[in-house]
Write an enzyme that holds these catalytic residues in place. Structure first.
Site, mmCIF file in Angstrom:
data_model
loop_
_atom_site.group_PDB
_atom_site.id
_atom_site.type_symbol
_atom_site.label_atom_id
_atom_site.label_comp_id
_atom_site.label_asym_id
_atom_site.label_seq_id
_atom_site.Cartn_x
_atom_site.Cartn_y
_atom_site.Cartn_z
ATOM 1 N N HIS A 162 0.869 -1.170 0.000
ATOM 2 C CA HIS A 162 0.000 0.000 0.000
ATOM 3 C C HIS A 162 0.913 1.229 0.000
ATOM 4 O O HIS A 162 2.016 1.179 0.549
ATOM 5 C CB HIS A 162 -0.811 -0.058 1.298
ATOM 6 C CG HIS A 162 -1.907 0.933 1.435
ATOM 7 N ND1 HIS A 162 -1.682 2.245 1.765
ATOM 8 C CD2 HIS A 162 -3.246 0.811 1.316
ATOM 9 C CE1 HIS A 162 -2.837 2.883 1.852
ATOM 10 N NE2 HIS A 162 -3.804 2.037 1.574
ATOM 11 N N CYS A 184 -4.813 2.423 -3.501
ATOM 12 C CA CYS A 184 -3.544 2.965 -2.963
ATOM 13 C C CYS A 184 -2.378 2.037 -3.262
ATOM 14 O O CYS A 184 -1.449 1.900 -2.450
ATOM 15 C CB CYS A 184 -3.627 3.225 -1.456
ATOM 16 S SG CYS A 184 -4.866 4.424 -1.023
HETATM 17 N N1 PMP Z 1 -1.816 -0.655 4.656
HETATM 18 C C1 PMP Z 1 -2.761 -1.454 4.172
HETATM 19 C C2 PMP Z 1 -2.402 -2.843 3.742
HETATM 20 C C3 PMP Z 1 -4.074 -1.000 4.078
HETATM 21 O O1 PMP Z 1 -5.020 -1.788 3.587
HETATM 22 C C4 PMP Z 1 -4.386 0.310 4.503
HETATM 23 C C5 PMP Z 1 -5.795 0.858 4.375
HETATM 24 N N2 PMP Z 1 -6.382 0.670 3.131
HETATM 25 C C6 PMP Z 1 -3.365 1.096 5.009
HETATM 26 C C7 PMP Z 1 -2.089 0.587 5.081
HETATM 27 C C8 PMP Z 1 -3.597 2.495 5.492
HETATM 28 O O2 PMP Z 1 -4.478 2.504 6.552
HETATM 29 P P1 PMP Z 1 -5.003 3.906 7.104
HETATM 30 O O3 PMP Z 1 -5.681 4.581 5.958
HETATM 31 O O4 PMP Z 1 -5.961 3.529 8.198
HETATM 32 O O5 PMP Z 1 -3.819 4.641 7.578
#
Ligand code: PMP
Length: 413
Positions: free
Chosen positions: A122, A365
């Site tokens: 991500h 993302c």
């Molecule tokens: N890492 C992973 C694997 C995720 O799925 C996500 C959320 N989609 C995030 C990081 C980021 O999480 P947050 O938006 O709560 O910071």
């Protein structure tokens, strides 16, 4: 087995309709819904003991502090941490990883040092390392993906070296569902003297996760993906490492003594919690952890595994549908990224919404990963403990509508 009908009754939002249809909420990888106990805890906090923590001598402040610190202990138990001081409250996974990038990596990394990430990260577990590498002269290395959506572990072993300072890897991919063998990866990294950060944003809500068993040094995750409120994330760090770190943000709450020209830092974890924390949301995260613990994370995983098997079978019946990521249920979580011929994922999402089915469409993302898959975006359905096989059927039926609207012929291109 989970009593899913009983569970569903605990989630008020699941009673609502969307576009005249019962809501089928399949966007859990983005955020989960909240049980009544969490919503009530928020209200209870504001109605009965709202006060700032850690500084007041008055009763309300002590009650708020006790509630806040009790959740820290709950978090520690939930992830098998030895000490609750290893738990730092932040806003979300993103902030947790950035904290490590600023408070640890920028002090440790030297020019030529290497940070290993994977092709399925991500952006939250990529950009902070790009920035740290830019500021320190360190180099990013990439573990490639095999065509089956799993990591190429031979390449991983080959790029690990005594120059590696950190391996930053997600435990479960939010775009492919792949569950990575992070315990094995951590063992190999430690043999080279590198530390290991696990992005647990998708794993901690869905699998039993024990930091001792994983053997990692940092674990980052978000409360909002595991029945808790938004605004609460956790960074767990092995004690010796956390104690060696300088603060990330300076301000109130994180100091022992301050002079005009210098200051002494608080003990861990407070050194990393400058300013007033998100007290209400941390307090309401407690009932979320209780809820998951009462069900048992092994039961949560077992339920999702069953749903995953069923979803794999049913989705394969949809003509022209391609599922990205591992094709066997055991190596993945209940996150399904898919394409349907040349129908744009946003069109799929819009038609599904008209049927009451909430999924996500986009790059999740993970733009470099999308490039690797050769697609601009995917549609993604992601399950949680309150989802049912009937909802998988509703998804498949709604995909039939998508095909009707856009034409079966185009879907099979
Ligand atoms: N890492 C992973 C694997 C995720 O799925 C996500 C959320 N989609 C995030 C990081 C980021 O999480 P947050 O938006 O709560 O910071």
């Amino acid at each position: 087995m989970l009593d899913v009908q009983r569970i569903r009754a605990d989630f008020p939002i699941l009673q609502r309709t969307v576009n005249g249809k019962p809501l089928v909420y399949l966007d859990n990888a983005a955020t989960s819904q909240k049980p009544r106990a969490v919503i009530e805890a928020l209200k209870d906090y504001y109605e009965r003991y709202n006060a700032n923590v850690h500084r007041g001598v008055h009763t309300l402040s002590q009650e708020a502090t006790d509630a806040f610190e009790t959740v820290r202990e709950q978090v520690a138990r939930f992830i098998g941490a030895r000490h609750s001081e290893e738990v730092v409250f932040v806003r979300n996974t993103t902030e947790a990883i950035n904290l490590v990038s600023y408070a640890w990596a920028r002090r440790v990394l030297q020019p030529g040092d290497e940070v290993i990430v994977t092709e399925m990260e991500h952006h939250s577990n990529l950009i902070p390392w790009q920035l740290a590498a830019r500021d320190t002269g360190a180099v990013l290395r990439l573990v490639p993906l095999r065509d089956d959506g799993t990591l190429d572990l031979d390449r991983y072993a080959a790029i690990l070296s005594d120059r590696t300072r950190l391996v930053a890897v997600s435990h479960m991919s939010n775009a492919l569902g792949t569950i990575n063998p992070v315990a094995d990866m951590a063992r190999l990294a430690h043999e080279q003297g590198a530390l290991v950060l696990v992005d647990g944003a998708q794993s901690v809500p869905h699998l039993p996760v024990d930091v001792q068993a994983l053997g990692c040094d940092f674990l980052a995750f978000s409360g909002h993906k595991m029945l808790g409120p938004t605004g609460v994330g956790v960074l767990w760090t092995r004690r010796e490492v956390l104690e060696s770190m300088d603060p990330f943000l300076g301000g109130g709450n994180m100091i022992l003594q301050v002079w005009w020209d210098r200051a002494e830092w608080q003990e861990i974890p407070f050194r990393f919690e400058a300013g007033t924390p998100d007290i209400a949301d941390v307090v309401a995260f407690g009932p979320a952890l209780e809820y998951l613990s009462a069900l048992g994370m092994d039961q949560v995983r077992a339920h999702e595994l069953e749903l995953t098997r069923y979803a794999l079978a049913r989705l394969r019946e949809v003509e022209g549908l391609v599922i990205y990521g591992p094709q066997d249920a055991e190596s993945r979580g209940g996150v399904f990224s898919f394409g349907l011929g040349d129908i744009h994922p946003h069109d799929i999402g819009t038609v599904l919404d008209a049927e009451g089915v909430a999924i996500r469409a986009g790059h999740h993302c993970c733009q470099p990963l999308m490039r690797r898959l050769g697609v601009p975006a995917t549609a993604r359905a992601s399950f949680y403990l309150y989802n049912t096989p009937e909802e998988v059927d509703a998804l498949v039926a709604a995909l039939g509508k998508v095909q009707q609207i856009f034409g079966r012929a185009r879907a099979t291109v």
